[in-house]
Scaffold this motif. Sequence first.
Motif, PDB file in Angstrom:
ATOM      1  N   PHE A  97       0.837  -1.206   0.000  1.00  0.00           N
ATOM      2  CA  PHE A  97       0.000   0.000   0.000  1.00  0.00           C
ATOM      3  C   PHE A  97       0.869   1.254   0.000  1.00  0.00           C
ATOM      4  O   PHE A  97       0.612   2.206  -0.727  1.00  0.00           O
ATOM      5  N   ARG A  98       1.909   1.230   0.814  1.00  0.00           N
ATOM      6  CA  ARG A  98       2.830   2.361   0.916  1.00  0.00           C
ATOM      7  C   ARG A  98       3.505   2.639  -0.431  1.00  0.00           C
ATOM      8  O   ARG A  98       3.627   3.776  -0.857  1.00  0.00           O
ATOM      9  N   LEU A  99       3.934   1.564  -1.098  1.00  0.00           N
ATOM     10  CA  LEU A  99       4.576   1.698  -2.408  1.00  0.00           C
ATOM     11  C   LEU A  99       3.587   2.233  -3.442  1.00  0.00           C
ATOM     12  O   LEU A  99       3.924   3.126  -4.233  1.00  0.00           O
ATOM     13  N   ALA A 100       2.363   1.738  -3.424  1.00  0.00           N
ATOM     14  CA  ALA A 100       1.334   2.201  -4.366  1.00  0.00           C
ATOM     15  C   ALA A 100       1.026   3.674  -4.138  1.00  0.00           C
ATOM     16  O   ALA A 100       0.858   4.442  -5.094  1.00  0.00           O
ATOM     17  N   LEU A 101       0.967   4.065  -2.880  1.00  0.00           N
ATOM     18  CA  LEU A 101       0.714   5.473  -2.551  1.00  0.00           C
ATOM     19  C   LEU A 101       1.849   6.358  -3.061  1.00  0.00           C
ATOM     20  O   LEU A 101       1.616   7.409  -3.651  1.00  0.00           O
ATOM     21  N   ALA A 102       3.089   5.915  -2.856  1.00  0.00           N
ATOM     22  CA  ALA A 102       4.247   6.681  -3.330  1.00  0.00           C
ATOM     23  C   ALA A 102       4.228   6.816  -4.847  1.00  0.00           C
ATOM     24  O   ALA A 102       4.497   7.898  -5.391  1.00  0.00           O
ATOM     25  N   GLU A 103       3.877   5.745  -5.553  1.00  0.00           N
ATOM     26  CA  GLU A 103       3.803   5.798  -7.020  1.00  0.00           C
ATOM     27  C   GLU A 103       2.690   6.741  -7.467  1.00  0.00           C
ATOM     28  O   GLU A 103       2.847   7.502  -8.420  1.00  0.00           O
ATOM     29  N   ASN A 104       1.573   6.692  -6.767  1.00  0.00           N
ATOM     30  CA  ASN A 104       0.441   7.551  -7.109  1.00  0.00           C
ATOM     31  C   ASN A 104       0.788   9.028  -6.914  1.00  0.00           C
ATOM     32  O   ASN A 104       0.417   9.878  -7.716  1.00  0.00           O
ATOM     33  N   ILE A 105       1.516   9.338  -5.858  1.00  0.00           N
ATOM     34  CA  ILE A 105       1.914  10.720  -5.575  1.00  0.00           C
ATOM     35  C   ILE A 105       2.815  11.262  -6.678  1.00  0.00           C
ATOM     36  O   ILE A 105       2.755  12.435  -7.025  1.00  0.00           O
ATOM     37  N   GLN A 106       3.632  10.388  -7.254  1.00  0.00           N
ATOM     38  CA  GLN A 106       4.586  10.839  -8.252  1.00  0.00           C
ATOM     39  C   GLN A 106       3.979  10.985  -9.652  1.00  0.00           C
ATOM     40  O   GLN A 106       4.673  11.386 -10.589  1.00  0.00           O
ATOM     41  N   ARG A 107       2.696  10.686  -9.792  1.00  0.00           N
ATOM     42  CA  ARG A 107       2.042  10.924 -11.086  1.00  0.00           C
ATOM     43  C   ARG A 107       2.167  12.401 -11.426  1.00  0.00           C
ATOM     44  O   ARG A 107       2.105  13.258 -10.565  1.00  0.00           O
ATOM     45  N   THR A 108       2.325  12.722 -12.671  1.00  0.00           N
ATOM     46  CA  THR A 108       2.534  14.123 -13.061  1.00  0.00           C
ATOM     47  C   THR A 108       1.258  14.946 -13.080  1.00  0.00           C
ATOM     48  O   THR A 108       1.317  16.155 -13.061  1.00  0.00           O
ATOM     49  N   ASN A 109       0.095  14.310 -13.125  1.00  0.00           N
ATOM     50  CA  ASN A 109      -1.130  15.085 -13.264  1.00  0.00           C
ATOM     51  C   ASN A 109      -1.882  15.336 -11.957  1.00  0.00           C
ATOM     52  O   ASN A 109      -3.048  15.692 -11.978  1.00  0.00           O
ATOM     53  N   LEU A 110      -1.229  15.172 -10.833  1.00  0.00           N
ATOM     54  CA  LEU A 110      -1.870  15.498  -9.560  1.00  0.00           C
ATOM     55  C   LEU A 110      -1.885  17.009  -9.361  1.00  0.00           C
ATOM     56  O   LEU A 110      -0.901  17.687  -9.648  1.00  0.00           O
ATOM     57  N   SER A 111      -2.989  17.514  -8.850  1.00  0.00           N
ATOM     58  CA  SER A 111      -3.046  18.937  -8.508  1.00  0.00           C
ATOM     59  C   SER A 111      -2.254  19.148  -7.220  1.00  0.00           C
ATOM     60  O   SER A 111      -2.027  18.187  -6.468  1.00  0.00           O
ATOM     61  N   PRO A 112      -1.849  20.381  -6.930  1.00  0.00           N
ATOM     62  CA  PRO A 112      -1.152  20.633  -5.669  1.00  0.00           C
ATOM     63  C   PRO A 112      -1.973  20.178  -4.460  1.00  0.00           C
ATOM     64  O   PRO A 112      -1.426  19.643  -3.494  1.00  0.00           O
ATOM     65  N   TYR A 113      -3.288  20.341  -4.537  1.00  0.00           N
ATOM     66  CA  TYR A 113      -4.160  19.908  -3.447  1.00  0.00           C
ATOM     67  C   TYR A 113      -4.092  18.390  -3.274  1.00  0.00           C
ATOM     68  O   TYR A 113      -3.935  17.881  -2.164  1.00  0.00           O
ATOM     69  N   GLU A 114      -4.228  17.650  -4.385  1.00  0.00           N
ATOM     70  CA  GLU A 114      -4.200  16.188  -4.315  1.00  0.00           C
ATOM     71  C   GLU A 114      -2.862  15.684  -3.778  1.00  0.00           C
ATOM     72  O   GLU A 114      -2.809  14.751  -2.978  1.00  0.00           O
ATOM     73  N   GLU A 115      -1.800  16.322  -4.199  1.00  0.00           N
ATOM     74  CA  GLU A 115      -0.478  15.955  -3.721  1.00  0.00           C
ATOM     75  C   GLU A 115      -0.389  16.187  -2.203  1.00  0.00           C
ATOM     76  O   GLU A 115       0.101  15.347  -1.450  1.00  0.00           O
ATOM     77  N   GLY A 116      -0.885  17.338  -1.762  1.00  0.00           N
ATOM     78  CA  GLY A 116      -0.884  17.656  -0.334  1.00  0.00           C
ATOM     79  C   GLY A 116      -1.734  16.677   0.462  1.00  0.00           C
ATOM     80  O   GLY A 116      -1.360  16.281   1.578  1.00  0.00           O
ATOM     81  N   GLN A 117      -2.881  16.283  -0.101  1.00  0.00           N
ATOM     82  CA  GLN A 117      -3.737  15.302   0.575  1.00  0.00           C
ATOM     83  C   GLN A 117      -2.993  13.981   0.752  1.00  0.00           C
ATOM     84  O   GLN A 117      -3.101  13.331   1.791  1.00  0.00           O
ATOM     85  N   ALA A 118      -2.230  13.585  -0.257  1.00  0.00           N
ATOM     86  CA  ALA A 118      -1.467  12.343  -0.169  1.00  0.00           C
ATOM     87  C   ALA A 118      -0.412  12.449   0.938  1.00  0.00           C
ATOM     88  O   ALA A 118      -0.200  11.489   1.696  1.00  0.00           O
ATOM     89  N   TYR A 119       0.224  13.611   1.060  1.00  0.00           N
ATOM     90  CA  TYR A 119       1.220  13.796   2.120  1.00  0.00           C
ATOM     91  C   TYR A 119       0.558  13.749   3.491  1.00  0.00           C
ATOM     92  O   TYR A 119       1.112  13.182   4.432  1.00  0.00           O
ATOM     93  N   LEU A 120      -0.629  14.344   3.606  1.00  0.00           N
ATOM     94  CA  LEU A 120      -1.364  14.281   4.873  1.00  0.00           C
ATOM     95  C   LEU A 120      -1.709  12.833   5.224  1.00  0.00           C
ATOM     96  O   LEU A 120      -1.622  12.421   6.387  1.00  0.00           O
TER      97      LEU A 120
END
Length: 176
Positions: A4-27
């Motif tokens: 799950f952790r690896l999948a989350l990290a891969e998802n965060i690194q997608r180029t089309n995430l908005s700044p909000y979505e990226e921040g939500q992933a960090y939270l």
Amino acid sequence: LGTFRLALAENIQRTNLSPYEEGQAYLLCEKLFGLSDQDIADQLQKSKPMVMLRRQLASDANKYLRYCNDSRVSNLFLQNFNVRHRRILTKIGEKQNLARAVTLIAEGSPIRQIRQFVEGAKKIERHGEDYQAITPIQKRSVTDINDLAESIVGKIRKLSEQAPEEMKSNLSEMEK
């Protein structure tokens, strides 16, 4: 949990995430795994200040969502919301003005327009409802009128140099 952790990290690194979505992933990383900003930055090969900024952005966006009147506006707001918007929204006091600024962000209005709205709203908050803010367009109009008046006075002066003494005295009275 590791997958799950690896999948989350891969998802965060997608180029089309908005700044909000990226921040939500960090939270989410912080909440689920107890990761610090530095841990997240190291794992994703990003700078710690960028991780902190995105996380704060997501946290602040969640506060402003209550000013969205429907889900479509909420979604558009979250897609468009960025650090510059965050700085602008922190300067607004009244809820009514916050709601309007959030709507402007959702509509994709330029930063300049949002900033002008906020500056006008702050002046009204300080000076009361009767205060009429002069927009840049109105300022430009006043400047244009002043330039035109100066041009006309200059032309009248040229004519008066060629005219009789009576016209020169009338011009002197007009300038007073």
